[in-house]
Design an enzyme around this catalytic site. Structure first.
Site, PDB file in Angstrom:
ATOM      1  N   GLU A 199      54.023  16.446   6.444  1.00 21.55           N
ATOM      2  CA  GLU A 199      53.263  17.634   6.841  1.00 21.55           C
ATOM      3  C   GLU A 199      54.094  18.902   6.666  1.00 21.55           C
ATOM      4  O   GLU A 199      55.148  19.073   7.284  1.00 21.55           O
ATOM      5  CB  GLU A 199      52.789  17.476   8.284  1.00 21.55           C
ATOM      6  CG  GLU A 199      51.696  16.424   8.400  1.00 21.55           C
ATOM      7  CD  GLU A 199      51.299  16.081   9.808  1.00 21.55           C
ATOM      8  OE1 GLU A 199      50.225  15.488   9.988  1.00 21.55           O
ATOM      9  OE2 GLU A 199      52.064  16.380  10.750  1.00 21.55           O
ATOM     10  N   THR A 217      55.389   1.175   8.843  1.00 22.07           N
ATOM     11  CA  THR A 217      55.159   2.599   8.647  1.00 22.07           C
ATOM     12  C   THR A 217      53.703   2.913   8.360  1.00 22.07           C
ATOM     13  O   THR A 217      53.079   2.251   7.557  1.00 22.07           O
ATOM     14  CB  THR A 217      56.008   3.121   7.480  1.00 22.07           C
ATOM     15  OG1 THR A 217      55.823   4.513   7.368  1.00 22.07           O
ATOM     16  CG2 THR A 217      55.652   2.473   6.186  1.00 22.07           C
TER      17      THR A 217
END
Length: 408
Positions: free
Chosen positions: A280, A193
């Site tokens: 985000e 990740t």
């Protein structure tokens, strides 16, 4: 675009130095953002390394080389470039990475393969070799910096620096694990990740360290998602300097191995949660707990289907207890499921049990739960003993705004 600090942010922890790890940052100028964008980490001789990397077929040269380098099991340095991912850049991108490796290796007097490089940012633009050369030269001469400075430097659309700390006892020795990570968007790990780095002063044999970080990844990083997109640059590396002086860990039969493995799991989970909290545009941290599945793997895939569903994520953003969208996501996962055994709940309040809405279902407590910034979705398939927990965030208008202007 100026990004506001995520409302889910956590303060950076107080992180002491780790023996055998020296951190420095510099400004290479990969983007015109007026801050440091190159992190250099020097590691003691004999440092063990292990790692996991994205399986995205359009990965960067840094990932391709990293996969090869970890097989040797030793590292002397790490360089992280922010603002340019150097992915999809062909031979020019590879030449830039090899230049960095050679420059650092010449400085340290080590094998180039002991110098690891990661890059993050815009795809399709070769890493500028002149800027990289100057940035590395500046970093090699810079004063040592804090963990927080290093974490801030590797970020791109991150709104807060991310770090984690834990300790373990191996025999009579207390060892420290410190870690930093970057990640906010393009988050749906497939083997690893974002860019994450764990540093410990413990002595751990490379093969055992590899087994531990791979296992920890499956339970942590590979159980988070922000937007279902797997990055071209995803990398997690673990470095063990051996400076604590413990008897080297080589297997679970060694004294303290279980404690170290638990600490590694813990620090990886901390990092994974921080990434989700900085998703985000995120306003809500969502935990999806799946039980009663045919297997643990099946439960994880169902959990990710729910966590990746735009309809589920927007419902949570709007604080709408639309549990039918969770039913939809379970059904589309392609895993064993029986409509008439399925139960759905939010925050400890069941909305439907064994295929039917509860006759006395009161949406009030659920609505109250959804108004908070931490949301839990419970799914019980009623089929077996399989279980898994995955973590995600809601999907808001801000996610679109950030990614519509990403290159500017």
């Amino acid at each position: 675009m100026k990004l506001e600090r995520s409302p889910l942010a956590r303060p950076f922890p107080d992180m002491p130095p780790v023996a055998g790890v020296a951190l420095r940052v510099a400004r290479a100028g990969y983007k015109d953002w007026g801050r440091c964008d190159l992190t250099y980490v020097e590691l003691a001789e004999g440092t063990a390394v292990a790692g996991v990397f994205t399986r995205n077929r359009c990965c960067s040269t840094e990932v391709e080389l990293g996969r090869e380098q970890v097989r040797a099991g030793r590292a002397r340095a790490l360089v992280v470039n922010a603002g340019n991912s150097n992915a999809f850049t062909g031979h020019r991108g590879r030449a830039a990475v090899e230049q960095i490796m050679g420059q650092v290796a010449a400085h340290l007097g080590c094998d180039e393969r002991e110098v690891f490089v990661s890059s993050t940012g815009v795809i399709g633009v070769p890493l500028p070799r002149d800027k990289a050369r100057a940035g590395v030269a500046a970093a090699l001469e810079a004063s040592e910096c804090s963990w927080e400075d290093a974490a801030a430097t590797i970020g791109t659309t991150d709104t807060f620096p991310k770090g984690a700390l834990t300790r373990a006892v191996i025999g009579d020795t207390t060892v420290t694990l410190a870690a930093i990570i970057k990640g906010s968007g393009m988050i749906a790990p497939d083997m690893a990740t974002m860019l994450g780095y764990v540093f410990t002063d413990a002595a751990v044999e490379p093969a055992f360290l590899q087994a531990l970080i791979s296992a920890a990844n499956e339970r942590t990083f590979s159980c988070i998602t922000v937007d279902s997109d797997t990055s071209t640059s995803d990398t997690v590396l673990a470095f063990a300097t051996g400076q604590a002086g413990n008897a080297p860990l080589a297997s679970f039969g060694d004294d303290g191995a279980d404690a170290f493995a638990a600490a590694l799991d813990d620090i990886c989970r901390q990092l994974a949660h921080l990434v989700v909290r900085d998703g985000e545009g995120a306003r809500k941290f969502i935990e999806v707990a799946v039980t009663g599945a045919a297997s643990d793997d099946s439960a994880r895939r169902i959990g990710l289907a729910i966590a990746n569903s735009p309809l589920v994520k927007t419902a949570i953003a709007g604080e709408d207890a639309n549990w039918g969208r969770v039913v939809m996501a379970v059904g589309k996962a392609g895993e064993p499921a029986d409509r008439d055994r399925l139960s759905i709940g939010f925050g400890g309040h069941w909305a439907a049990r064994e295929g039917l809405p509860l006759a006395d279902y009161d949406e009030g407590p659920v609505a109250e739960h959804l108004r908070g910034d931490e949301v839990r979705i419970d799914v019980d398939l009623g089929l077996g003993d399989g279980r898994a927990t995955v973590w995600t965030c809601d999907l808001t208008h801000q996610y679109i705004a950030i990614n519509a202007d990403y290159r500017s």
